[in-house]
Design a protein around this motif. Structure first.
Motif, mmCIF file in Angstrom:
data_model
loop_
_atom_site.group_PDB
_atom_site.id
_atom_site.type_symbol
_atom_site.label_atom_id
_atom_site.label_comp_id
_atom_site.label_asym_id
_atom_site.label_seq_id
_atom_site.Cartn_x
_atom_site.Cartn_y
_atom_site.Cartn_z
ATOM 1 N N UNK A 10 0.811 -1.213 0.000
ATOM 2 C CA UNK A 10 0.000 0.000 0.000
ATOM 3 C C UNK A 10 0.849 1.270 0.000
ATOM 4 N N UNK A 11 2.123 1.133 0.308
ATOM 5 C CA UNK A 11 2.998 2.305 0.259
ATOM 6 C C UNK A 11 3.299 2.737 -1.172
ATOM 7 N N UNK A 12 3.271 1.798 -2.107
ATOM 8 C CA UNK A 12 3.773 2.081 -3.453
ATOM 9 C C UNK A 12 2.949 3.152 -4.170
ATOM 10 N N UNK A 13 1.608 2.999 -4.300
ATOM 11 C CA UNK A 13 0.883 4.058 -5.024
ATOM 12 C C UNK A 13 0.932 5.406 -4.316
ATOM 13 N N UNK A 14 0.907 5.378 -2.979
ATOM 14 C CA UNK A 14 0.980 6.651 -2.252
ATOM 15 C C UNK A 14 2.337 7.313 -2.442
ATOM 16 N N UNK A 15 3.397 6.511 -2.426
ATOM 17 C CA UNK A 15 4.742 7.051 -2.583
ATOM 18 C C UNK A 15 4.974 7.569 -3.995
ATOM 19 N N UNK A 16 4.351 6.940 -4.970
ATOM 20 C CA UNK A 16 4.530 7.362 -6.362
ATOM 21 C C UNK A 16 4.063 8.796 -6.575
ATOM 22 N N UNK A 17 2.937 9.138 -5.987
ATOM 23 C CA UNK A 17 2.322 10.429 -6.305
ATOM 24 C C UNK A 17 2.582 11.511 -5.259
ATOM 25 N N UNK A 18 2.935 11.130 -4.022
ATOM 26 C CA UNK A 18 3.068 12.145 -2.970
ATOM 27 C C UNK A 18 4.424 12.129 -2.268
ATOM 28 N N UNK A 19 5.368 11.329 -2.760
ATOM 29 C CA UNK A 19 6.708 11.269 -2.200
ATOM 30 C C UNK A 19 6.663 10.946 -0.685
ATOM 31 N N UNK A 20 7.812 11.164 -0.037
ATOM 32 C CA UNK A 20 7.932 10.814 1.377
ATOM 33 C C UNK A 20 7.242 11.879 2.222
ATOM 34 N N UNK A 21 6.543 11.446 3.267
ATOM 35 C CA UNK A 21 5.880 12.381 4.160
ATOM 36 C C UNK A 21 4.706 11.744 4.869
ATOM 37 N N UNK A 57 -11.323 -1.265 11.959
ATOM 38 C CA UNK A 57 -10.619 -0.218 11.217
ATOM 39 C C UNK A 57 -9.502 0.381 12.062
ATOM 40 N N UNK A 58 -9.792 0.625 13.340
ATOM 41 C CA UNK A 58 -8.772 1.174 14.242
ATOM 42 C C UNK A 58 -7.614 0.198 14.394
ATOM 43 N N UNK A 59 -7.937 -1.094 14.558
ATOM 44 C CA UNK A 59 -6.879 -2.096 14.698
ATOM 45 C C UNK A 59 -6.005 -2.157 13.436
ATOM 46 N N UNK A 60 -6.641 -2.078 12.278
ATOM 47 C CA UNK A 60 -5.880 -2.105 11.023
ATOM 48 C C UNK A 60 -4.996 -0.874 10.891
ATOM 49 N N UNK A 61 -5.519 0.289 11.285
ATOM 50 C CA UNK A 61 -4.736 1.523 11.203
ATOM 51 C C UNK A 61 -3.522 1.461 12.126
ATOM 52 N N UNK A 62 -3.714 0.945 13.335
ATOM 53 C CA UNK A 62 -2.589 0.838 14.268
ATOM 54 C C UNK A 62 -1.540 -0.150 13.763
ATOM 55 N N UNK A 63 -1.990 -1.249 13.169
ATOM 56 C CA UNK A 63 -1.032 -2.238 12.674
ATOM 57 C C UNK A 63 -0.237 -1.715 11.484
ATOM 58 N N UNK A 64 -0.755 -0.696 10.819
ATOM 59 C CA UNK A 64 -0.081 -0.139 9.641
ATOM 60 C C UNK A 64 0.954 0.927 10.009
ATOM 61 N N UNK A 65 0.978 1.370 11.261
ATOM 62 C CA UNK A 65 1.878 2.451 11.659
ATOM 63 C C UNK A 65 3.353 2.134 11.386
ATOM 64 N N UNK A 66 3.866 0.956 11.776
ATOM 65 C CA UNK A 66 5.289 0.687 11.495
ATOM 66 C C UNK A 66 5.604 0.655 10.005
ATOM 67 N N UNK A 67 4.637 0.236 9.185
ATOM 68 C CA UNK A 67 4.865 0.236 7.738
ATOM 69 C C UNK A 67 4.901 1.675 7.223
ATOM 70 N N UNK A 68 3.998 2.509 7.722
ATOM 71 C CA UNK A 68 3.980 3.909 7.301
ATOM 72 C C UNK A 68 5.240 4.642 7.737
ATOM 73 N N UNK A 69 5.911 4.139 8.781
ATOM 74 C CA UNK A 69 7.152 4.773 9.235
ATOM 75 C C UNK A 69 8.235 4.730 8.169
ATOM 76 N N UNK A 70 8.128 3.807 7.229
ATOM 77 C CA UNK A 70 9.118 3.710 6.157
ATOM 78 C C UNK A 70 9.084 4.913 5.224
ATOM 79 N N UNK A 71 7.989 5.672 5.245
ATOM 80 C CA UNK A 71 7.877 6.830 4.354
ATOM 81 C C UNK A 71 7.903 8.139 5.130
#
Length: 686
Positions: free
Chosen positions: A545-556, A621-635
């Motif tokens: 899920x990082x790939x399409x977001x990273x393609x269009x909005x870069x790191x942040x 939804x909250x559980x999924x969002x929390x589990x995604x935090x370490x992955x989002x840290x990569x960007x």
């Protein structure tokens, strides 16, 4: 014995919350004169990370020799499995998977598998895909065996059940990256760390499904087995296990998907020529077209295995011909492989189709799209950052400036804002809607000061009071322990970053997913369109899920937010649709007969009846969002997930465990509060 919260007088609960609000106002007013209220003093920090590191320093020398021996055994098995899959020519492996899919679900699944694996060949990632698949093939049987045995033990013993539930809470809430740190210290660098982390992460679904299946066996069936003279072991193997077969097979399916997800995360430590490493490497080089190609390979592998295991768990007898014995599954592909190896010229000709998709062309296309739409993308990014993300993080006081909003947040505007919030809250309070009045005041304070401006002491008190209100003293105790742990270990500021990201993501998912769920509940055609989309999103590993977001909005942080939303949007869609479709038909017909429009019926009948199911969807939804935090840290997000990632890069087990446990506490407190809210809603509806 303490009385439950529900039995306490309403006035007492009102006075408690009035005191909490007064304490919050006092803390906010004292921020300037007492800075320690806002920023937790460094002298008060608990040395939990140092203590954990000290424990690891003692046990690692003792555990290293057996762990290295185990790593050698697993490494040999992984090499054999990987070499076998690489030896098999890709046409033979493709035929094997297609034939298994045909037996599992029919010719449509076989055609889908052939097309999906054909894409992997055309993309040029067949060898890397087989390396990834070999790790899953080795990890799944280990995780399934251990999870099955633990589920049986938990079903048989109340003591083991209690310990298992605590373990499952930690496994399902502690970020997967946190598992890698101690494993990296014990097993060293390489793919074995990813393999073992894959096993640890994938055990939980198998345990849950095994316990669910065993608990669902009818008591009458057990009594029939006893009356027939079965011993305890015979009754288990011939009565209990066949009855729980479907749930156990579902557990195998979920374990396999969890294994795929963890294999990709383990690519962060490198050392293995798999698809996960290709994705990570291409993302670091900003080769977004190539990262998209390799990322789709992961998704394709996950979807293929998911469809096969789901088909085996939910068999359709009419698609399984009696003339197809099991030995055909091995003999035919092996025969095809041997024939192709015996004809190297033919194999070389066939191999020309590998890598026909040009990643450079896709890279140029992606770069061109980003360049052509850079202006609207930048405008959208600035709008979201300044008008939604920044106010939640720093509050309206810090976010509203002439540069961002076109005007300044003056004292006069601040006074009007506060008076308006107090007036609305007072009107609601004296109108016997004190819960809503309390919510208005808390939300108003949060919007005014932001998560970064909320005093830590007030945060602990508010969360504890919320836990007490919906779940009693046990939940209040968990709330005060969890929040105090996060604050006292120096992670309160990253906690605020995590909460504001998750809150914004959950709001977006609830609104967008809820609307899509309503549309799916009202239209079978929309439901049919949404089902494959949701299935695809649920089978794709988090990394993708990082790939399409990273393609269009870069790191942040916006990129992290988009990735979290994409991953967490499925639960509200499915739960809202399920809840509305589950509304009793007689209620719907009654509302039609009294003249309700479709909109009135939705607002006043269907959504209120489906409220418990919808709340559960928000919880997921909250559980999924929390589990995604370490992955989002990569960007580039600066939250608790980043603390885990930083600890992983430094091999700091103490800091990694502290940050992981902090996320686990947030997840467990949120989960318990949402479940208690659902329970209260169900009781009140009765």
């Amino acid at each position: 014995m303490l009385a439950p919260v529900e039995s306490l007088p309403i006035r007492l609960r009102q006075w408690v919350w009035l005191g909490v609000l007064a304490f919050l106002a006092l803390c906010l007013a004292a921020r300037a004169s007492a800075p320690w209220i806002l920023n937790y003093p460094a002298a008060w920090l608990l040395p939990v990370a140092s203590l954990v590191n000290g424990i690891f320093d003692l046990i690692i020398p003792v555990l290293t020799p057996p762990c290295r021996f185990l790593a050698g055994v697993l490494g040999a098995a992984l090499n054999v499995c990987s070499a076998t899959l690489r030896w098999m020519p890709w046409p033979a492996t493709l035929a094997l998977f297609a034939f298994v899919g045909w037996l599992a679900r029919g010719w449509r699944l076989a055609l889908f598998i052939a097309a999906a694996l054909g894409y992997i060949v055309a993309a040029g990632y067949w060898q890397q895909g087989m390396n990834t698949f070999s790790m899953v093939v080795l990890a799944v049987p280990i995780a399934v065996t251990f999870g099955f045995l633990l589920g049986v033990a938990a079903h048989s013993s109340k003591y083991v059940h209690g310990m298992t539930m605590v373990m499952l809470d930690l496994l399902q809430t502690v970020p997967a990256f946190a598992f890698l740190i101690p494993l990296l210290l014990l097993f060293g660098f390489g793919p074995i760390v990813g393999l073992i982390a894959c096993v640890v992460y994938a055990v939980a679904p198998m345990v849950h499904c095994t316990m669910l299946g065993l608990a669902g066996v009818p008591v009458a069936l057990l009594e029939v087995g006893s009356m027939a003279g079965c011993t305890r072991g015979q009754r288990f193997w011939h009565v209990v296990l066949p009855t729980a077969k479907r749930e156990i097979l579902t557990g195998i399916n979920q374990t396999t998907m969890a294994s795929f997800s963890m294999v990709i995360m383990a690519a962060v430590i490198g050392g293995f020529n798999d698809v996960g490493w290709e994705v990570l490497n291409s993302m670091r080089k900003a080769e977004f077209g190539q990262s998209l190609l390799s990322g789709l390979v992961i998704a394709v592998l996950a979807m293929v295995v998911d469809r096969i295991t789901f088909g085996l768990a939910n068999p359709r007898s009419h698609v399984r011909p009696a003339w197809a014995p099991a030995w055909v599954l091995l003999v035919v592909p092996l025969l095809i492989g041997a024939l192709l190896h015996a004809s190297p010229g033919d194999m070389a000709l066939i191999d020309k189709v590998q890598g026909v998709i040009n990643p450079d062309l896709l890279n140029r296309v992606v770069i061109g799209l980003v360049h052509d739409f850079s202006a609207p993308l930048d405008a959208f990014k600035v709008f979201v950052l300044y008008h939604f993300m920044l106010p939640l993080r720093t509050g309206l006081i810090g976010a509203v400036t002439p540069f961002t909003w076109g005007f300044a947040w003056t004292p006069q505007i601040n006074a009007v804002y506060c008076v308006t919030a107090l007036t609305i809250s007072a009107w609601l309070w004296f109108g016997e809607r004190w819960r809503l009045a309390t919510g208005v005041l808390l939300i108003s304070a949060l919007l005014l000061f932001g998560f970064n401006g909320l005093p830590w002491l007030a945060f602990i008190v508010v969360v504890t009071a919320l836990g007490w209100s919906v779940g009693g003293w046990r939940l209040a105790t968990l709330s005060v322990i969890g929040t105090s742990f996060v604050v006292s270990t120096g992670l309160y500021i990253p906690l605020g970053q995590s909460l504001y990201l998750c809150l914004l993501a959950v709001l977006i998912c609830t609104l967008a997913g809820g609307l899509l769920g309503i549309a799916a509940a009202k239209s079978d055609r929309v439901s049919g369109l949404m089902k494959p989309v949701c299935d695809t999103l649920q089978t794709m590993p988090q990394f993708i899920f990082l790939i399409p977001a990273l393609m269009f909005f870069q790191v942040g942080e916006l990129t992290g937010l988009i990735a979290i939303v994409l991953y967490a949007i499925v639960p509200p869609i499915r739960y809202v649709e399920h809840g509305i479709r589950g509304v009793p038909t007689d209620l719907v017909e009654t509302s039609r007969q009294i003249g309700c429009t479709a909109w009135q019926r939705l607002i006043h009948v269907e959504l209120p009846v489906a409220k418990p199911v919808v709340v559960l969807g928000v919880n997921q939804t909250i559980m999924a969002a929390l589990s995604m935090l370490p992955i989002a840290a990569l960007v580039g997000t600066k939250d608790l997930g980043q603390q885990v990632y930083i600890a992983l890069s430094k091999a700091d087990a103490g800091q990694g465990m502290v940050a992981g446990l902090s996320i686990a506490f947030v997840a467990m407190i949120t989960d318990r509060i949402m479940r208690a809210t659902v329970s209260t809603t169900v009781k009140s509806s009765r």
